[in-house]
Design an enzyme around this catalytic site. Sequence first.
Site, PDB file in Angstrom:
ATOM      1  N   GLY A 144      -3.728   1.560  -6.012  1.00 48.19           N
ATOM      2  CA  GLY A 144      -3.014   2.549  -5.501  1.00 48.19           C
ATOM      3  C   GLY A 144      -3.445   3.216  -4.380  1.00 48.19           C
ATOM      4  O   GLY A 144      -3.004   3.525  -3.286  1.00 48.19           O
ATOM      5  N   GLU A 145      -4.973   3.404  -4.455  1.00 47.38           N
ATOM      6  CA  GLU A 145      -5.571   4.261  -3.426  1.00 47.38           C
ATOM      7  C   GLU A 145      -6.647   3.212  -2.514  1.00 47.38           C
ATOM      8  O   GLU A 145      -6.878   3.750  -1.373  1.00 47.38           O
ATOM      9  CB  GLU A 145      -6.452   5.334  -3.933  1.00 47.38           C
ATOM     10  CG  GLU A 145      -5.698   6.398  -4.388  1.00 47.38           C
ATOM     11  CD  GLU A 145      -6.382   7.632  -5.208  1.00 47.38           C
ATOM     12  OE1 GLU A 145      -7.747   7.331  -5.341  1.00 47.38           O
ATOM     13  OE2 GLU A 145      -5.857   8.613  -5.666  1.00 47.38           O
ATOM     14  N   PRO A 146      -7.262   2.453  -2.967  1.00 45.14           N
ATOM     15  CA  PRO A 146      -8.008   1.500  -2.180  1.00 45.14           C
ATOM     16  C   PRO A 146      -7.707   1.009  -0.610  1.00 45.14           C
ATOM     17  O   PRO A 146      -8.360   0.974   0.237  1.00 45.14           O
ATOM     18  CB  PRO A 146      -8.556   0.396  -3.045  1.00 45.14           C
ATOM     19  CG  PRO A 146      -8.342   0.763  -4.578  1.00 45.14           C
ATOM     20  CD  PRO A 146      -7.262   1.522  -4.422  1.00 45.14           C
TER      21      PRO A 146
END
Length: 293
Positions: free
Chosen positions: A197-199
């Site tokens: 999701g965020e990396p």
Amino acid sequence: GGADLNGMAVLRACEQIKERMQPYIDRAKAKREANGQPTTGQEAMAKILGEAAIAAHFERVNLTGQGFYATPDINFDWVHQTGKPFHYFAFGIALAEVQLDCLTGDFNVLRADVIHDVGDSLNPAIDIGQIEGAFVQGMGLFTLEEMVFFKNGQLFTKGPSTYKIPSFGDIPVDFRVGLMANVPNKKHTVFSSKGVGEPPLFLGASVLFALKEAAYAARSDFIKEKEGIEKPLPYFRFDSPGTAEKLRLACWDKYNNAVAVAEKKTDKKESDGPVADGSHDPFKPTAKWHALA
């Protein structure tokens, strides 16, 4: 990510249900073997599972599960800067090609190539979509989105008229995303996958760095035209977000270079970035943020 936390909790719940159903599954298999019916293959397993579920239900076996999961081995001492703040790491690389309008500071991302590590992907289509979204979000964070305050501390960039976020027109014209192959997560996760999701958000910074290289090229052209020779350019600081205002001022020409030189002659202290203490007046853009050679 959701697969790490929620997925592991679901896995634990499924293991509870499977353990309770196992005697009934074994009984259904034995019955089919005795009747000469197949016990392997998707269709056979579906029938076995159905028979086992019915038998367990009529014997009042609880076929619900409750799974709870917390990321293991996470600890960090902020005072001594020791510990393990993350369960695992995800890796990625991005290459961006941009086209910068030196007169306005506007730009287009002509192409972006991204390769990201998601372990063994649970769903490649979803993972690629997550990477694309995170990349564009990061591109907006590092180039378009700027918080500006009035002198009294009141936020000026409150809505879409002043605070710019990426739109469909900002998506790279040629956008290529790939998943790293044969890199299963060595930690205990659902099917050796990794959160996605965020990396990939930071990979959007490749657009900011590409824009700085474009500004270097504009400066080089200005020096060559002005002095008739090519020479190494000095390092200059270019802070995020790389807004159109900053990009315009970073590209030297006879207009903004003359303004900057005139300001330098006043012996006023130069700053290496927009004022972040609330004293920046959004209606009076500063032209002093970059250093001249």
